[in-house]
Design an enzyme around this catalytic site. Structure first.
Site, short mmCIF file in Angstrom:
data_model
loop_
_atom_site.label_atom_id
_atom_site.label_comp_id
_atom_site.label_asym_id
_atom_site.label_seq_id
_atom_site.Cartn_x
_atom_site.Cartn_y
_atom_site.Cartn_z
N SER A 142 -12.30 -17.90 43.24
CA SER A 142 -11.86 -16.59 43.61
C SER A 142 -11.15 -16.44 42.13
CB SER A 142 -9.84 -17.18 44.44
OG SER A 142 -9.23 -16.08 44.67
N TYR A 155 -3.12 -22.23 43.84
CA TYR A 155 -4.38 -21.24 44.66
C TYR A 155 -5.23 -21.41 43.15
CZ TYR A 155 -7.11 -18.62 47.45
OH TYR A 155 -7.80 -18.10 47.58
N LYS A 159 -8.65 -23.24 42.18
CA LYS A 159 -9.75 -21.86 42.06
C LYS A 159 -9.99 -22.44 40.53
CE LYS A 159 -10.06 -21.36 46.31
NZ LYS A 159 -10.77 -21.32 47.18
P1 NAP Z 1 -9.49 -17.97 56.64
O1 NAP Z 1 -9.27 -16.47 57.53
O2 NAP Z 1 -7.70 -18.14 56.35
O3 NAP Z 1 -10.20 -19.06 57.12
C1 NAP Z 1 -10.54 -20.16 56.71
C2 NAP Z 1 -11.15 -21.33 57.21
O4 NAP Z 1 -10.91 -22.67 56.74
C3 NAP Z 1 -10.91 -21.63 58.81
O5 NAP Z 1 -11.74 -21.82 59.18
C4 NAP Z 1 -9.89 -22.19 58.84
O6 NAP Z 1 -11.07 -23.55 59.85
C5 NAP Z 1 -10.81 -23.31 57.29
N1 NAP Z 1 -10.21 -24.46 56.74
C6 NAP Z 1 -8.76 -24.45 56.50
N2 NAP Z 1 -7.93 -25.94 56.17
C7 NAP Z 1 -9.28 -26.41 56.49
C8 NAP Z 1 -9.21 -27.73 55.96
N3 NAP Z 1 -8.53 -28.65 55.52
N4 NAP Z 1 -10.44 -28.21 56.79
C9 NAP Z 1 -11.72 -27.69 57.10
N5 NAP Z 1 -11.37 -26.74 57.33
C10 NAP Z 1 -10.61 -25.88 56.69
O7 NAP Z 1 -9.75 -17.81 55.22
P2 NAP Z 1 -11.58 -16.60 54.62
O8 NAP Z 1 -10.30 -15.73 54.02
O9 NAP Z 1 -12.01 -16.53 55.43
O10 NAP Z 1 -10.67 -18.16 52.38
C11 NAP Z 1 -12.29 -18.80 52.56
C12 NAP Z 1 -12.77 -19.07 51.35
O11 NAP Z 1 -12.27 -18.31 50.47
C13 NAP Z 1 -11.38 -20.07 51.14
O12 NAP Z 1 -11.72 -20.52 49.93
C14 NAP Z 1 -10.43 -18.42 50.55
O13 NAP Z 1 -9.67 -19.68 48.90
C15 NAP Z 1 -11.44 -17.97 49.48
N6 NAP Z 1 -11.23 -16.19 49.59
C16 NAP Z 1 -10.61 -15.45 50.18
C17 NAP Z 1 -10.62 -14.28 49.75
C18 NAP Z 1 -9.69 -13.45 50.85
O14 NAP Z 1 -9.68 -12.33 50.09
N7 NAP Z 1 -9.60 -13.71 52.24
C19 NAP Z 1 -10.31 -14.16 48.52
C20 NAP Z 1 -11.13 -15.06 47.17
C21 NAP Z 1 -11.23 -16.23 47.80
P3 NAP Z 1 -9.13 -23.44 61.08
O15 NAP Z 1 -10.15 -22.32 62.02
O16 NAP Z 1 -9.74 -24.48 61.81
O17 NAP Z 1 -8.46 -23.01 60.70
#
Ligand code: NAP
Length: 244
Positions: A142, A155, A159
């Site tokens: 991130s 966080y 990261k």
């Molecule tokens: P999201 O929409 O909240 O989805 C999170 C996903 O992770 C879901 O599939 C969830 O499963 C799964 N998950 C959470 N905890 C878990 C665990 N302990 N074991 C297995 N699966 C788990 O998040 P996102 O925005 O797509 O983010 C995905 C990644 O990108 C993360 O690492 C986040 O930090 C990173 N990221 C996101 C952004 C952003 O702006 N969105 C920016 C930078 C980095 P369930 O459906 O079962 O809950």
């Protein structure tokens, strides 16, 4: 021998988009999730609608015993196949100013992003490192892990540590044809960011918008492709110009 992709947190957001993109590339995908089975089923159906192949694999990435049990069972059922593409994407955020941050929120975030990366990657590495196998590991970092974000000490730490591990592991694996890279998104439209003040935050982004999950998935797809064979140990930002 079939080469599979495992996408942790593949049921929603960025992970979902990555599953669909890899399926489009003809790669069979294993969709990991923790608890939201209906979202994971929907991803499986969407992959199949594209003519692809998907399996669901629920486990908590932060629980070593669950990771071990799920991956051992999969390998038993697929003795000739292996996970060649690993996308360590599962992550959560529990934002708070440090002086008010409960210790469970500190540990939960580290456990998911960092311990999860360690448990899953360690389990998948031996097969990838076998002669003639090779592999691709992409870690979802991130902007917070590069810049540090106030209200996100946990966080940002998770990261940043993931980025350090990416660089170290890349050097361990390079001679075996396994690349290890990190992707560092800025603000992307997913469930994780839906409760943020989007209109305010958009103004900070030179492109004046949040990114789309598909845009991040295209970058991951490039990194797992043969075209990216000589890229390893890198952190690639995807943030609409929102530099540090
Ligand atoms: P999201 O929409 O909240 O989805 C999170 C996903 O992770 C879901 O599939 C969830 O499963 C799964 N998950 C959470 N905890 C878990 C665990 N302990 N074991 C297995 N699966 C788990 O998040 P996102 O925005 O797509 O983010 C995905 C990644 O990108 C993360 O690492 C986040 O930090 C990173 N990221 C996101 C952004 C952003 O702006 N969105 C920016 C930078 C980095 P369930 O459906 O079962 O809950």
């Amino acid at each position: 021998m079939m080469k599979y992709a495992l996408v942790t947190g593949g049921s929603r957001g960025l992970g979902r988009a990555v599953c669909l993109k890899l399926a489009e590339m003809g790669i069979p995908v294993i969709v990991n999730y923790q608890s939201n089975a209906s979202a994971a089923e929907e991803v499986k159906a969407a992959v199949e609608a594209l003519g692809g192949q998907a399996e669901l694999m629920p486990f908590n990435v932060g629980d070593e015993a669950q990771v071990e049990a799920a991956l051992a069972a999969w390998q038993d059922a697929h003795p000739d196949d292996y996970i060649a593409y690993l996308v360590n994407n599962a992550g959560i955020r529990r934002d708070n100013l440090m002086f008010m941050m409960p210790s469970e929120d500190w540990h939960a975030v580290l456990q998911t992003s960092l311990d999860g990366f360690y448990y899953v990657t360690k389990r998948c590495l031996p097969r990838m490192m076998m002669r003639k196998h090779g592999g691709r590991i992409v870690n979802m970092a991130s902007l917070s892990g590069i810049k540090g974000m106030p209200g996100q000490a946990n966080y940002s730490a998770a990261k940043a540590a993931l980025i350090g591990a990416t660089k170290a592991l890349a050097q361990e694996c390079a001679a075996r044809g396994v690349t290890v890279n990190a992707v560092a998104p800025g603000f992307i439209e997913t469930d994780m960011t839906k409760d943020l003040p989007v209109d305010e935050l958009k103004k900070l982004v030179p492109m004046n918008r949040f990114g789309r999950p598909e845009e991040v998935a295209d970058l991951v797809a490039f990194l797992v492709s043969d075209k990216a064979a000589y890229i390893t140990g890198e952190v690639i930002s995807i943030n609409g110009g929102l530099y540090t």
